[in-house]
Every structure is written in structure tokens, then in C-alpha cells.
Motif scaffolding. Structure first.
Motif, PDB file in Angstrom:
ATOM      1  N   LEU A  41      -4.237  26.987 -32.648  1.00  0.00           N
ATOM      2  CA  LEU A  41      -4.333  25.964 -33.676  1.00  0.00           C
ATOM      3  C   LEU A  41      -2.957  25.607 -34.221  1.00  0.00           C
ATOM      4  O   LEU A  41      -2.630  24.436 -34.405  1.00  0.00           O
ATOM      5  CB  LEU A  41      -5.245  26.449 -34.804  1.00  0.00           C
ATOM      6  N   ARG A  42      -2.121  26.616 -34.451  1.00  0.00           N
ATOM      7  CA  ARG A  42      -0.749  26.368 -34.932  1.00  0.00           C
ATOM      8  C   ARG A  42       0.034  25.535 -33.916  1.00  0.00           C
ATOM      9  O   ARG A  42       0.748  24.604 -34.275  1.00  0.00           O
ATOM     10  CB  ARG A  42      -0.030  27.685 -35.187  1.00  0.00           C
ATOM     11  N   GLU A  47       2.354  20.329 -32.287  1.00  0.00           N
ATOM     12  CA  GLU A  47       2.451  19.233 -31.325  1.00  0.00           C
ATOM     13  C   GLU A  47       1.993  17.921 -31.955  1.00  0.00           C
ATOM     14  O   GLU A  47       2.628  16.879 -31.771  1.00  0.00           O
ATOM     15  CB  GLU A  47       1.618  19.536 -30.083  1.00  0.00           C
ATOM     16  N   SER A  48       0.910  17.969 -32.707  1.00  0.00           N
ATOM     17  CA  SER A  48       0.399  16.773 -33.375  1.00  0.00           C
ATOM     18  C   SER A  48       1.389  16.251 -34.404  1.00  0.00           C
ATOM     19  O   SER A  48       1.599  15.051 -34.530  1.00  0.00           O
ATOM     20  CB  SER A  48      -0.945  17.067 -34.056  1.00  0.00           C
ATOM     21  N   SER A  49       2.011  17.155 -35.134  1.00  0.00           N
ATOM     22  CA  SER A  49       3.002  16.774 -36.140  1.00  0.00           C
ATOM     23  C   SER A  49       4.210  16.116 -35.479  1.00  0.00           C
ATOM     24  O   SER A  49       4.715  15.092 -35.950  1.00  0.00           O
ATOM     25  CB  SER A  49       3.427  17.997 -36.944  1.00  0.00           C
ATOM     26  N   ALA A  50       4.685  16.703 -34.389  1.00  0.00           N
ATOM     27  CA  ALA A  50       5.832  16.130 -33.672  1.00  0.00           C
ATOM     28  C   ALA A  50       5.486  14.746 -33.138  1.00  0.00           C
ATOM     29  O   ALA A  50       6.293  13.813 -33.228  1.00  0.00           O
ATOM     30  CB  ALA A  50       6.246  17.057 -32.526  1.00  0.00           C
ATOM     31  N   TRP A  51       4.277  14.577 -32.590  1.00  0.00           N
ATOM     32  CA  TRP A  51       3.857  13.273 -32.093  1.00  0.00           C
ATOM     33  C   TRP A  51       3.804  12.251 -33.231  1.00  0.00           C
ATOM     34  O   TRP A  51       4.281  11.119 -33.080  1.00  0.00           O
ATOM     35  CB  TRP A  51       2.478  13.360 -31.424  1.00  0.00           C
ATOM     36  N   ALA A  52       3.231  12.645 -34.375  1.00  0.00           N
ATOM     37  CA  ALA A  52       3.099  11.731 -35.511  1.00  0.00           C
ATOM     38  C   ALA A  52       4.472  11.302 -36.026  1.00  0.00           C
ATOM     39  O   ALA A  52       4.691  10.123 -36.327  1.00  0.00           O
ATOM     40  CB  ALA A  52       2.286  12.375 -36.625  1.00  0.00           C
TER      41      ALA A  52
END
Length: 83
Positions: A41-42, A47-52
Motif C-alpha cells: 500500500l505504501r 507511485e500514485s503521489s509521484a504520478w499526480a
């Protein structure tokens, strides 16, 4: 403070469950994540944060490029202290 979540039961009905074990529940509807699940999950969140962040930068750059083509800016002086 209790943390409540909604869960879907097998038959499709929703039920609110508390994170702490309720006196009336013999089998808790929620469980703690395993170490591997937390790490996954971390990783997914990172990864989601970097993409955003990259997507927001791309959109900001595209907007600034469009605005500069029309001679429009945000009216804020950059690199100095305003009085």
C-alpha cells in the motif's frame, strides 16, 4: 476516536463497522493489514503521489505555455519581494 468504514457483505448489503471490536460482533468485519499488505500500500501510494505531482506539473506547464502564447500571466512578480 473510532474509525468507521463501510463494508460490502457477500449478499451486497452495506454495513457500518467500527475498527475496534464491537461487543455484539463475533467475527470482526475488518482486520489489520499484514506487513506485506502495508508495504504494498505504501509503495502504491508513493507511485500514485509521484504520478499526480508529474501530472499537475505537466498541466501547469501546458497552461503557462498557452497563457504565454497569448501574453497572459498571473500578475504575480516572480523572484522578488512585493511591497
Amino acid at each position: 476516536m473510532k474509525c468507521y468504514i463501510k463494508i460490502k457483505l457477500d449478499h451486497g448489503a452495506e454495513k457500518s463497522a467500527s475498527r475496534s471490536h464491537s461487543a455484539g460482533m463475533s467475527d470482526p468485519a475488518v482486520r489489520w493489514l499484514t506487513l506485506e499488505e502495508r508495504q504494498g500500500l505504501r509503495t502504491d501510494m508513493a507511485e500514485s503521489s509521484a504520478w499526480a505531482k508529474a501530472e499537475l506539473k505537466r498541466r501547469r506547464d501546458a497552461k503557462n505555455q498557452k497563457n504565454s502564447a497569448y501574453g497572459i500571466d498571473d500578475g504575480i512578480e516572480k523572484g522578488g519581494i512585493s511591497n
